[in-house]
Design an enzyme around this catalytic site. Sequence first.
Site, PDB file in Angstrom:
ATOM      1  N   ALA A 163      24.036  -7.962  15.221  1.00  0.00           N
ATOM      2  CA  ALA A 163      25.278  -8.238  15.933  1.00  0.00           C
ATOM      3  C   ALA A 163      26.354  -7.323  15.364  1.00  0.00           C
ATOM      4  O   ALA A 163      26.289  -6.957  14.201  1.00  0.00           O
ATOM      5  CB  ALA A 163      25.667  -9.684  15.745  1.00  0.00           C
ATOM      6  N   THR A 164      27.321  -6.949  16.201  1.00  0.00           N
ATOM      7  CA  THR A 164      28.236  -5.905  15.765  1.00  0.00           C
ATOM      8  C   THR A 164      29.687  -6.339  15.560  1.00  0.00           C
ATOM      9  O   THR A 164      29.954  -7.021  14.587  1.00  0.00           O
ATOM     10  CB  THR A 164      28.100  -4.683  16.654  1.00  0.00           C
ATOM     11  OG1 THR A 164      28.154  -5.122  18.016  1.00  0.00           O
ATOM     12  CG2 THR A 164      26.778  -3.997  16.427  1.00  0.00           C
ATOM     13  N   THR A 165      30.622  -5.997  16.443  1.00  0.00           N
ATOM     14  CA  THR A 165      32.034  -6.063  16.035  1.00  0.00           C
ATOM     15  C   THR A 165      32.744  -7.385  16.354  1.00  0.00           C
ATOM     16  O   THR A 165      32.619  -7.902  17.464  1.00  0.00           O
ATOM     17  CB  THR A 165      32.806  -4.905  16.713  1.00  0.00           C
ATOM     18  OG1 THR A 165      32.057  -3.724  16.498  1.00  0.00           O
ATOM     19  CG2 THR A 165      34.190  -4.761  16.138  1.00  0.00           C
TER      20      THR A 165
ATOM     21  N   LYS B 237      28.788 -14.152  19.657  1.00  0.00           N
ATOM     22  CA  LYS B 237      28.876 -14.038  18.196  1.00  0.00           C
ATOM     23  C   LYS B 237      30.102 -14.731  17.630  1.00  0.00           C
ATOM     24  O   LYS B 237      30.319 -14.729  16.433  1.00  0.00           O
ATOM     25  CB  LYS B 237      28.915 -12.555  17.812  1.00  0.00           C
ATOM     26  CG  LYS B 237      27.652 -11.827  18.242  1.00  0.00           C
ATOM     27  CD  LYS B 237      27.715 -10.368  17.907  1.00  0.00           C
ATOM     28  CE  LYS B 237      28.432  -9.610  19.022  1.00  0.00           C
ATOM     29  NZ  LYS B 237      28.277  -8.157  18.876  1.00  0.00           N
TER      30      LYS B 237
ATOM     31  N   ALA C  88      27.098   0.927  18.726  1.00  0.00           N
ATOM     32  CA  ALA C  88      26.518  -0.413  18.585  1.00  0.00           C
ATOM     33  C   ALA C  88      27.434  -1.507  19.110  1.00  0.00           C
ATOM     34  O   ALA C  88      27.075  -2.672  19.119  1.00  0.00           O
ATOM     35  CB  ALA C  88      26.181  -0.680  17.121  1.00  0.00           C
TER      36      ALA C  88
END
Lengths: 275, 251
Positions: free
Chosen positions: B25-27, B58, B204
């Site tokens: 998972a990213t930002t 997320k 990403a």
Amino acid sequence: MAMQFYASPEQIMRDRSEYARKGIARGRSVVVLTYEGGVLFVAENVSTALHKVSELYDRIGFAAVGRFNELENLRAAGVRMADLRGYSYDRRDVTARSLANAYAQTLGAIFTEQSKPFEVEICVAEVGSRPERDELYRLTYDGSLQDEPGTIAMGGQADAISQVLKARHRPDMSLRDAVQLAVQSLGSVGGEGGQPRKLEASQLEVAVLDRRRPGRTFRRITGAALAPLLAPEDGAGKKGGAPVEPAEGPKIAEPGPSPADKSPGGVDPVADGEG
Amino acid sequence: MAAPELLPGRRPLPAGASAEVGPHATTIVALTCADGVVMAGDRRATMGNLIASRDIEKVFAADAYSLVGIAGTAGVGIELMRLFQVELEHYEKIEGAMLSLHGKANRLATMIRNNLGAALQGLAVIPLFAGFDVDAEDPGHAGRIFSFDIAGGVYEEKGFDAIGSGSLFAKSALKKRYRAGVSLDEGVRLAMEALYDAADDDTATGGPDLIRKVYPVVMTATAEGSRRLTDEEAGEVAEAVVRDRMENPGG
């Protein structure tokens, strides 16, 4: 060596039952009843911090009478079991039936194995999608478990209170009618010369499992939200038609003396956040 | 003889990096505003050069007044967040009162610390925690943000913070645009802009997907509690940001 006198098992059980019953009858009462919008708990309780009614899980509530340390023990065990189940499986897999069953096992074991039985009587209630689906379970000190439709009265002069409740209870009552019936039934005993007592908001602990809320449905009704529900009916209030519902949460409760008041009492943080 | 250590869940991870076993998972960005805090996260999860998910979520409500967002190994992060939610709810029910906001942050730090072994092998997860402090004297400063490091350090952040692969770009964007005491609506817009900038420069991080109508998850925590913006509300802000970028790609 001291001589052990023989006592028959019947005698021992009778003595324990009598002991437990006396302890339970000494306390004040709690009533639980279903209404159109959910399940209502009303307890006679002057303390704002020590609760007789509390939340077990999303749609499950707990009410108890008797010795405080014992019922607190049982309550914490119930919360632990419910949270563990919900975490291990899914929130939907926590049911009042399984909790009531676990309580029955515990109370039954304590009654037969320990020298002193628990002096408690508890109710585990689950709110359903419709009033017919509500589940009310009564558990007594010896671990017996009963499923009672509609109403439960426990502690003090429970039989007399139960008569008043049963005679006037309807599953399609509004919240206001249900609160008034509960308060009248609690006040129907213990007055001087058989007169009914008038109970004030400060003597009551009121909570609901709100049928229409998603997620955590348990909500305490205190202060400004409780007063209009207790006020005697006037013409305008009746015509208005809209039943007074508990304040929409999550909300910081009215400033109160107890740290417990800060708790929103139940909101669903994952109502639409978690898949 | 019982040998519980041989059960599948208890076997030690093989030595060496295992970072590529699961999606990442990213930002996530968070910022404080006059009414509380805003947290937003993009919807992309990646596995190496592939997009593992276009609509992963997320950012979650940890409880009625706090939010948590996760970056790193998605599976570990989601499990961590679920356990954290249960702990907060359990404490509240047992004690009859919520944990303080700093208490929640410290608890989360301990949980991160417990994952250190797996983190060193590549299964790292770092959350961002933000909430509305109901005990705050001044409601204008009740919104607080906490960041964490992999060893269990917990740091309170002033104003705004971001985590994840695109956090560098998101933080740079917020650094130029953020002002203390912005309104909630402005805060939501700023968070969305920051995510757009992150997606612009980091492969990403996913931008607003106007074709599939998948928009960043935006949540707020204020005196009224924690709340997720509906897809329509988030979509409106996201589309406004994209419209403005058509005229000025740099924002």
